[in-house]
Scaffold this motif. Structure first.
Motif, PDB file in Angstrom:
ATOM      1  N   ILE A 189       0.845  -1.184   0.000  1.00 45.55           N
ATOM      2  CA  ILE A 189       0.000   0.000   0.000  1.00 45.55           C
ATOM      3  C   ILE A 189       0.890   1.247   0.000  1.00 45.55           C
ATOM      4  O   ILE A 189       2.115   1.151  -0.027  1.00 45.55           O
ATOM      5  N   GLY A 190       0.275   2.419   0.045  1.00 48.65           N
ATOM      6  CA  GLY A 190       0.983   3.656   0.302  1.00 48.65           C
ATOM      7  C   GLY A 190       0.797   4.041   1.758  1.00 48.65           C
ATOM      8  O   GLY A 190      -0.190   3.648   2.395  1.00 48.65           O
ATOM      9  N   VAL A 191       1.743   4.782   2.316  1.00 50.43           N
ATOM     10  CA  VAL A 191       1.604   5.227   3.705  1.00 50.43           C
ATOM     11  C   VAL A 191       0.355   6.099   3.808  1.00 50.43           C
ATOM     12  O   VAL A 191       0.224   7.101   3.097  1.00 50.43           O
ATOM     13  N   PRO A 192      -0.616   5.747   4.654  1.00 52.74           N
ATOM     14  CA  PRO A 192      -1.826   6.548   4.784  1.00 52.74           C
ATOM     15  C   PRO A 192      -1.515   7.981   5.225  1.00 52.74           C
ATOM     16  O   PRO A 192      -0.597   8.207   6.023  1.00 52.74           O
ATOM     17  N   LYS A 193      -2.293   8.910   4.732  1.00 54.13           N
ATOM     18  CA  LYS A 193      -2.062  10.329   5.035  1.00 54.13           C
ATOM     19  C   LYS A 193      -2.080  10.581   6.535  1.00 54.13           C
ATOM     20  O   LYS A 193      -1.288  11.370   7.056  1.00 54.13           O
ATOM     21  N   GLY A 204       2.224   8.955   0.512  1.00 53.84           N
ATOM     22  CA  GLY A 204       2.198   8.110  -0.668  1.00 53.84           C
ATOM     23  C   GLY A 204       3.400   7.205  -0.816  1.00 53.84           C
ATOM     24  O   GLY A 204       3.478   6.428  -1.777  1.00 53.84           O
ATOM     25  N   ALA A 205       4.364   7.279   0.106  1.00 54.40           N
ATOM     26  CA  ALA A 205       5.527   6.389   0.045  1.00 54.40           C
ATOM     27  C   ALA A 205       5.069   4.932   0.154  1.00 54.40           C
ATOM     28  O   ALA A 205       4.043   4.629   0.761  1.00 54.40           O
ATOM     29  N   ILE A 228       1.451  -0.897   9.701  1.00 52.92           N
ATOM     30  CA  ILE A 228       1.884  -0.206   8.496  1.00 52.92           C
ATOM     31  C   ILE A 228       3.385   0.026   8.605  1.00 52.92           C
ATOM     32  O   ILE A 228       3.844   0.765   9.480  1.00 52.92           O
ATOM     33  N   HIS A 229       4.155  -0.614   7.737  1.00 53.06           N
ATOM     34  CA  HIS A 229       5.619  -0.513   7.742  1.00 53.06           C
ATOM     35  C   HIS A 229       6.084   0.244   6.502  1.00 53.06           C
ATOM     36  O   HIS A 229       5.889  -0.252   5.383  1.00 53.06           O
ATOM     37  N   PRO A 230       6.695   1.427   6.630  1.00 53.48           N
ATOM     38  CA  PRO A 230       7.340   2.039   5.464  1.00 53.48           C
ATOM     39  C   PRO A 230       8.307   1.039   4.838  1.00 53.48           C
ATOM     40  O   PRO A 230       9.071   0.365   5.530  1.00 53.48           O
ATOM     41  N   ALA A 231       8.264   0.929   3.516  1.00 49.10           N
ATOM     42  CA  ALA A 231       8.943  -0.173   2.829  1.00 49.10           C
ATOM     43  C   ALA A 231      10.450  -0.178   2.998  1.00 49.10           C
ATOM     44  O   ALA A 231      11.080  -1.234   2.902  1.00 49.10           O
TER      45      ALA A 231
END
Length: 261
Positions: A189-193, A204-205, A228-231
């Motif tokens: 996914i993208g990082v939620p706002k 959006g990362a 949610i893990h930033p990639a």
């Protein structure tokens, strides 16, 4: 001035690069390394944690510390986890720090009830936290929302702030209710706002959304976590082996049962 564990991490890195610990081999255990280097076991553990976060080694209970690479595969503050057992998941909780952001009661609407496999209208406890690396200057590893079944809500609310491990191990330690199985789903996914600021990420990362459903011995869901893990800060390693089975026969997974409150 460099900390003692950083000096040990650098020394172990040199040994890996120099071929003393070749890729694919198992390194000496913490006790032996501490004796060899004249430092405490906790110092060795912190140093190995640094190498694991860099992707140079992997660590698994009962399997030791395995050398994976002669160079760092990830930057400081990232995290690599090798998952094969429930104990491996618990190890992640022991090796990272939880910072509770909010504890609240959630009344399950139809969408949340589907996630929790419960009846709409049930009240589950939600614990929202940031997970971070022991490296103080690193950005958060992930944001996690953990939903706890009503029967364990009180004990988790009372103890979670001071408990260092995962909520599943807290429930096992203080309520005697162990996890028998974990169902895990990983989605790109993208990082939620809403989490951009908390995660110190760009809107959006790329990110990994990891959902885990914790089942007890009766196949009842009693915890659901969504992280949610930033990639660029997290990766999973797994090893897949061929399992012999009759031709055309595949295992079927049973649908989890609801856990009454």
């Amino acid at each position: 001035m460099r900390t003692r564990w950083a000096i040990v991490a650098n020394l172990l890195t040199q040994r890996i690069v120099g071929g003393e610990y070749p890729v694919g081999t198992v390194m000496p255990n913490e006790v032996d390394l501490a004796e060899q280097l004249g430092v405490s076991r906790s110092t060795v553990r912190a140093a190995l944690g640094e190498l694991q976060q860099a992707g140079m080694i992997s660590r698994r209970r009962n399997a030791g510390t395995r050398v994976e690479s002669v160079r760092p595969l990830r930057g400081p503050g990232s995290y690599n986890q090798t998952l094969a057992t429930i104990e491996d998941v618990a190890q992640y909780g022991a090796q990272t720090d939880r910072h509770v952001q909010e504890i609240a009661t959630e009344i399950a609407d139809s969408k949340l009830a589907t996630l929790l496999d419960c009846a709409p209208g049930e009240a589950w406890l939600r614990v929202s936290s940031l997970r971070s690396s022991p490296i103080a200057s690193s950005p958060p590893l992930c944001w996690t929302d953990v939903y706890v079944a009503p029967m364990f809500a009180a004990i988790v609310r009372q103890r979670v702030a001071d408990y260092p491990g995962l909520i599943s191990t807290l429930i096992e330690d203080f309520a005697g209710h162990p996890t028998a199985e974990i169902h895990q789903t990983i989605t790109a996914i993208g990082v939620p706002k809403r989490l951009v600021t908390a995660l110190e990420a760009k809107q959006g990362a790329h990110a990994l959304e990891i959902t885990r459903r914790y089942l007890d011995a009766k196949d009842r869901v009693f915890i659901v976590s969504r992280s949610i893990h930033p990639a660029d800060r997290f990766s999973y390693d797994s090893r897949l082996k061929r399992q012999s089975a009759p031709s055309g026969v595949y295992p079927l997974s049973a649908k989890p049962k609801r856990l009454a409150g």
